[in-house]
Enzyme design. Structure first.
Site, mmCIF file in Angstrom:
data_model
loop_
_atom_site.group_PDB
_atom_site.id
_atom_site.type_symbol
_atom_site.label_atom_id
_atom_site.label_comp_id
_atom_site.label_asym_id
_atom_site.label_seq_id
_atom_site.Cartn_x
_atom_site.Cartn_y
_atom_site.Cartn_z
ATOM 1 N N GLY A 1 25.817 43.797 60.666
ATOM 2 C CA GLY A 1 26.279 42.417 60.643
ATOM 3 C C GLY A 1 26.805 41.950 61.985
ATOM 4 C CD GLU B 1 21.821 46.359 58.729
ATOM 5 O OE1 GLU B 1 22.468 45.349 59.035
ATOM 6 O OE2 GLU B 1 20.970 46.876 59.508
ATOM 7 C CD GLU C 1 22.270 41.056 59.832
ATOM 8 O OE1 GLU C 1 21.247 40.913 59.145
ATOM 9 O OE2 GLU C 1 23.362 41.464 59.369
ATOM 10 C CB ALA D 1 28.812 44.225 56.465
#
Length: 257
Positions: free
Chosen positions: A108, A131, A111, A65
């Protein structure tokens, strides 16, 4: 600026979506995800598209992200933004999505790859949910999809340690479908997409939905859903054409009807 590139026909019935923030290693900012959401909705409604390939570049599928966009946010601001709503379009896309992953697929990015239906990786691919290293946890499905893909023990180790998986480790864990040399992984992804696109899009979409349902229900409910979907194919012209072609020993011509 466009944060993604879309080619609707790289091969018959096969579309390509490429993440396009190379300087930021394709970090998933809000604008990129909005563009991706809109592109997938458009391709899902396009009858000339049957399979979608999602990729980045050789260096990074997506390195995570965009931390700069969220570092100073409060919990309430994060809830009000509902920044993961754009991810729902990926999950709800009816057509198969194949992730072609090279380089980093972290946070991300990992993911995003797992939200796709299949993952084809180059030998340089690295997967992970790091994370915990920055004081938070996965928020776009990492704890759930990783666990369903590779099991509790391995997921717990990866998510709590933040370490990365090599492409070969990801293959042995069952996270990815295949690993190929960097020079050929995209070619092999297109080959798989063309193979799937040659079949009835009605049957393919119903099969995808049935497989996904197995992750969301108990066995008995999943079996009932599969059975109804199987019966439903007999309302399609594609089923009649496919079985007739089999009996007549010829190649079927599917129309998606």
């Amino acid at each position: 600026m466009n944060f993604i590139k879309v080619e609707e026909q790289i091969e018959p019935f096969v579309a390509l979506v490429e993440l396009n923030r190379p300087k930021e290693l394709n970090a998933l900012n809000h604008e990129l995800m909005e563009e991706l959401r809109a592109a997938l909705a458009m391709l899902d409604a396009n009858a000339s598209v049957r399979v979608i390939i999602l990729t980045g570049n050789d260096k990074a599928f997506a390195a995570g992200a965009d931390i700069k966009q969220m570092a100073d946010k409060t919990a309430i601001e994060m809830v009000m933004e509902d920044r993961f709503r754009t991810w729902d379009q990926i999950r709800l896309t009816k057509k198969p999505i194949i992730a072609a992953v090279s380089g980093f697929a972290l946070g991300g990015g990992c993911e995003l790859a797992m939200t796709c239906d299949m993952i084809m990786a180059s030998e340089t691919a690295k997967f992970g949910q790091p994370e915990v290293r920055i004081g938070t946890i996965p928020g776009a499905g990492g704890t759930q999809r990783m666990t369903k893909a590779i099991g509790k023990a391995k997921s717990m180790e990866l998510i709590l340690s933040g370490r990365f998986l090599s492409a070969q480790e990801a293959l042995s864990y069952g996270l990815v479908n295949h690993v190929f040399p960097l020079e050929t992984y995209m070619m092999e992804t297109i080959k798989l997409a063309k193979e799937i696109a040659a079949y009835s899009p009605v049957a393919v979409q119903l099969a995808k939905e049935a497989v996904n349902r197995s992750f969301e229900t108990h066995l008995e409910e999943g079996l009932a859903f599969e059975r109804k979907s199987f019966y439903l194919t007999f309302a399609s012209e594609d089923q009649k054409e496919g079985m007739k072609a089999f009996v007549e020993k010829r190649t079927p011509s599917y129309k998606g009807k």
